[in-house]
Design an enzyme around this catalytic site. Structure first.
Site, PDB file in Angstrom:
ATOM      1  CG  ASP A  28      -4.157   0.353 -30.170  1.00 15.82           C
ATOM      2  OD1 ASP A  28      -4.264   1.476 -30.963  1.00 15.82           O
ATOM      3  OD2 ASP A  28      -3.361  -0.630 -30.493  1.00 15.82           O
ATOM      4  CB  THR A  84      -8.679   0.588 -43.604  1.00 11.98           C
ATOM      5  OG1 THR A  84      -8.338   2.046 -43.517  1.00 11.98           O
ATOM      6  CG2 THR A  84      -9.763   0.130 -42.486  1.00 11.98           C
ATOM      7  CD  GLU A 154      -0.014  11.140 -40.563  1.00 11.71           C
ATOM      8  OE1 GLU A 154       0.966  11.315 -40.884  1.00 11.71           O
ATOM      9  OE2 GLU A 154      -0.702  10.185 -40.643  1.00 11.71           O
ATOM     10  CG  LEU A 254      -2.814  23.315 -58.631  1.00 11.93           C
ATOM     11  CD1 LEU A 254      -2.893  24.486 -59.753  1.00 11.93           C
ATOM     12  CD2 LEU A 254      -2.832  21.919 -59.617  1.00 11.93           C
ATOM     13  CB  ALA A 256       5.101  20.630 -59.956  1.00 13.98           C
ATOM     14  N   GLY A 257       6.035  18.317 -57.822  1.00 14.97           N
ATOM     15  CA  GLY A 257       7.514  17.792 -57.010  1.00 14.97           C
ATOM     16  C   GLY A 257       7.334  16.338 -57.084  1.00 14.97           C
ATOM     17  CB  CYS A 264      -4.340   8.773 -46.034  1.00  8.75           C
ATOM     18  SG  CYS A 264      -4.683   8.687 -44.472  1.00  8.75           S
ATOM     19  CE  LYS A 327       0.986  15.759 -43.547  1.00  9.70           C
ATOM     20  NZ  LYS A 327      -0.276  16.120 -43.616  1.00  9.70           N
TER      21      LYS A 327
HETATM   22  P1  NAD Z   1      -2.530   3.607 -37.427  1.00  9.10           P
HETATM   23  O1  NAD Z   1      -1.679   2.442 -37.854  1.00  9.10           O
HETATM   24  O2  NAD Z   1      -1.420   4.759 -36.770  1.00  9.10           O
HETATM   25  O3  NAD Z   1      -3.403   3.196 -36.200  1.00  9.10           O
HETATM   26  C1  NAD Z   1      -4.256   2.197 -35.939  1.00  9.10           C
HETATM   27  C2  NAD Z   1      -4.157   1.520 -34.750  1.00  9.10           C
HETATM   28  O4  NAD Z   1      -5.054   0.577 -34.543  1.00  9.10           O
HETATM   29  C3  NAD Z   1      -2.959   0.942 -34.188  1.00  9.10           C
HETATM   30  O5  NAD Z   1      -2.519   1.490 -33.127  1.00  9.10           O
HETATM   31  C4  NAD Z   1      -3.394  -0.531 -33.933  1.00  9.10           C
HETATM   32  O6  NAD Z   1      -2.602  -1.084 -32.987  1.00  9.10           O
HETATM   33  C5  NAD Z   1      -4.697  -0.337 -33.666  1.00  9.10           C
HETATM   34  N1  NAD Z   1      -5.473  -1.828 -33.926  1.00  9.10           N
HETATM   35  C6  NAD Z   1      -5.391  -2.629 -34.637  1.00  9.10           C
HETATM   36  N2  NAD Z   1      -6.361  -3.669 -34.380  1.00  9.10           N
HETATM   37  C7  NAD Z   1      -6.979  -3.266 -33.398  1.00  9.10           C
HETATM   38  C8  NAD Z   1      -7.935  -3.967 -32.686  1.00  9.10           C
HETATM   39  N3  NAD Z   1      -8.562  -5.047 -33.061  1.00  9.10           N
HETATM   40  N4  NAD Z   1      -8.339  -3.126 -31.411  1.00  9.10           N
HETATM   41  C9  NAD Z   1      -7.949  -2.051 -31.254  1.00  9.10           C
HETATM   42  N5  NAD Z   1      -7.051  -1.460 -31.776  1.00  9.10           N
HETATM   43  C10 NAD Z   1      -6.391  -2.085 -32.866  1.00  9.10           C
HETATM   44  O7  NAD Z   1      -3.467   4.005 -38.370  1.00  9.10           O
HETATM   45  P2  NAD Z   1      -3.950   5.535 -38.535  1.00  9.10           P
HETATM   46  O8  NAD Z   1      -3.139   6.502 -39.312  1.00  9.10           O
HETATM   47  O9  NAD Z   1      -4.162   6.239 -37.086  1.00  9.10           O
HETATM   48  O10 NAD Z   1      -5.367   5.286 -39.399  1.00  9.10           O
HETATM   49  C11 NAD Z   1      -6.508   4.684 -39.123  1.00  9.10           C
HETATM   50  C12 NAD Z   1      -7.594   4.829 -39.994  1.00  9.10           C
HETATM   51  O11 NAD Z   1      -7.828   6.237 -40.284  1.00  9.10           O
HETATM   52  C13 NAD Z   1      -7.132   4.497 -41.633  1.00  9.10           C
HETATM   53  O12 NAD Z   1      -8.366   3.549 -41.928  1.00  9.10           O
HETATM   54  C14 NAD Z   1      -6.903   5.508 -42.071  1.00  9.10           C
HETATM   55  O13 NAD Z   1      -7.160   5.464 -43.543  1.00  9.10           O
HETATM   56  C15 NAD Z   1      -7.876   6.621 -41.541  1.00  9.10           C
HETATM   57  N6  NAD Z   1      -7.307   7.926 -41.414  1.00  9.10           N
HETATM   58  C16 NAD Z   1      -5.982   8.333 -41.092  1.00  9.10           C
HETATM   59  C17 NAD Z   1      -5.673   9.620 -41.296  1.00  9.10           C
HETATM   60  C18 NAD Z   1      -4.342   9.909 -40.742  1.00  9.10           C
HETATM   61  O14 NAD Z   1      -4.009  11.189 -41.220  1.00  9.10           O
HETATM   62  N7  NAD Z   1      -3.320   9.220 -40.283  1.00  9.10           N
HETATM   63  C19 NAD Z   1      -6.484  10.571 -41.571  1.00  9.10           C
HETATM   64  C20 NAD Z   1      -7.917  10.173 -42.054  1.00  9.10           C
HETATM   65  C21 NAD Z   1      -8.457   8.822 -41.832  1.00  9.10           C
END
Ligand code: NAD
Length: 438
Positions: A28, A84, A154, A254, A256-257, A264, A327
């Site tokens: 990271d 993203t 999560e 389903l 409601a709330g 995400c 949540k």
């Molecule tokens: P997050 O913000 O918790 O984690 C992203 C991490 O990427 C951060 O720690 C950040 O420092 C790191 N990062 C950014 N640029 C970087 C780089 N150039 N090199 C290395 N690390 C870098 O986000 P997240 O919730 O873990 O989500 C990540 C992806 O997974 C997203 O696309 C999200 O939509 C997808 N996703 C998340 C979940 C979820 O429940 N959180 C579930 C399914 C999919």
């Protein structure tokens, strides 16, 4: 293998891949996060993950670094799990971080590598990243991009990663090693019966955003019906039970709330709409605009209900909001309905006290001006109105007689339709809920 981006998704993936027996290095750019993970502390709340992390750090199969060179030298299989988020001033996804990973990693690679994208991305991204990787790879080096979208929830992230309900893999047409490698990586869940679905990259990207769009639509559907129940005196929870018995419909999602939030669903449905627009297919997804709008209206409705219970003016009234996370079983406050309601009530002049079992630190960072109580009892002290905004078990199980002695007025809005109404009414509470006239 390496796992690049160690947030909610990546830290879980890295630890769970080590749990499956693989040698893993997590990478990271956030050095504080890496230090924390390296010392065995998960920097967010996820039940069960701390144990998996420590066990695998101790076994020596798991390590963390900020150095891309280590990932390049150590691994030939890489998982990409960076964020993203929604781009500022637009509905589209910000792909800066995803592109940065390819730009920083690929020039360091030698030999044959496969990068499995796990981040949620707009359709077409994997093909674009393949072009980018091809342009950056050195002579004699091959880099294949495959897409392996993540469906973890999560609060259940460890279980969802180790025994997912399906594994989706998008591979490039023609020559590809990704399927063979993924079968090896996921041998354990596949052996345990998890469906392994191989398709082209475009379809795999669409699977993820379609799943989220469907879930968001289901929630907003019941919340739209909830609006009609409010106008007619119907009861949305009885209605949901009744239609949920039809197995084509199902009762899940389903509830409601206050609606959906988090890191995400909201940004994913918006990015899906933005991409459809770019593709000239905007009409196909205009209904998602409604899904989004219905969802946001529920937050307004709770504020409006609260105002109504204060004779039309929130100024100076003491309101307690139970919950800040988007949540239960998470400390994630990204686009949290609970925090949004707490913030709106405060901006409308109410004196807002907030308590959440896990999300206090994150909430404080996003909304520093609210009062954060040290306990649920402290939050409820002197409250004129209580709003249950996140359905933590701790709140569902509150004893209405006991807490009735702490508050100033026994008035509660159940923003999640989870409280036993009769029990609260018997204890002398005025209980209000979304989509039900009580
Ligand atoms: P997050 O913000 O918790 O984690 C992203 C991490 O990427 C951060 O720690 C950040 O420092 C790191 N990062 C950014 N640029 C970087 C780089 N150039 N090199 C290395 N690390 C870098 O986000 P997240 O919730 O873990 O989500 C990540 C992806 O997974 C997203 O696309 C999200 O939509 C997808 N996703 C998340 C979940 C979820 O429940 N959180 C579930 C399914 C999919």
């Amino acid at each position: 293998m390496s796992v690049i981006g160690t947030g909610y998704l990546g830290a879980t993936h890295a630890a769970c891949m080590a749990e499956l027996g693989h040698e893993v290095v997590g990478v990271d750019v956030d050095s504080a996060k890496i230090e924390s993970l390296q010392s065995g502390t998960v920097p967010f709340y996820e039940p069960g993950l701390p144990e998996v992390l420590t066990r695998n750090l101790e076994s020596g199969r798991l390590d963390f670094t900020t150095d891309y060179r280590r990932a390049a030298e150590f691994a030939n299989v890489h998982f990409l799990g960076v964020g993203t988020p929604q781009r500022r001033g637009s509905y589209a996804a910000d792909l800066t971080y995803v592109c940065a990973v390819i730009e920083d990693l690929v020039p360091l690679l030698e030999g044959d590598h496969v990068i499995f994208g796990k981040s949620t991305v707009p359709v077409g991204t994997a093909d674009d990243l393949q072009e980018l990787a091809d342009s950056l790879a050195g002579p004699g080096t091959s880099v294949e991009i495959a897409w392996n979208p993540e469906f973890l929830r999560e609060g259940y992230a460890v279980k969802d990663t180790i025994t997912p309900d399906r594994i989706v893999l998008g591979v490039r047409r023609g020559d590809s090693r990704a399927e063979e490698i993924a079968r090896e990586v996921y041998a354990m869940p596949i052996g345990g019966g998890t469906p392994f679905l191989v398709m082209d990259r475009v379809t795999s990207e669409l699977v993820k955003v379609s799943a989220n769009a469907f879930l968001a639509t289901k929630i907003s559907f019941i919340n739209a019906v909830s609006e009609i129940c409010e106008k007619t005196g119907g009861d949305v929870t009885k209605l949901a039970d009744a239609i949920g018995h039809d197995e084509r419909i199902g009762r899940k999602f389903l509830g409601a709330g206050l609606g959906f939030g988090g890191g995400c669903l909201p940004k994913d449905i918006r990015a899906f709409m933005a991409r459809a627009d770019e593709l000239g297919a905007d009409q196909a997804l205009t209904f998602l605009r409604e899904v989004d709008a219905i969802n946001m209206r529920r937050r307004d409705r709770v504020v409006q209900l609260t105002r109504g219970l204060c004779d039309g003016n929130l100024l100076g009234h003491r309101v307690t909001v139970l919950g800040a996370a988007f949540k239960p079983n998470s400390d994630d406050v990204r686009d949290s309905p609970a925090l949004s309601v707490a913030g709106s009530l405060s901006l409308a002049g109410a004196e807002v006290s907030v308590f959440d079992p896990q999300a206090m630190d994150n909430a404080r960072k996003v909304f520093p001006t609210l009062n954060y109580a040290a306990s649920v009892e402290e939050a409820l002290e002197g409250a004129e109105i209580v709003v249950l905004a996140t359905e933590w078990d701790q709140f569902r199980e509150l004893d209405p007689v006991e807490v009735g002695g702490i508050v100033d007025r026994k008035v509660i809005i159940d923003g999640r339709n989870v409280l036993p109404v009769e029990k609260w009414q018997d204890a002398g509470w005025n209980i209000q809920a979304l989509g039900r006239s009580l």
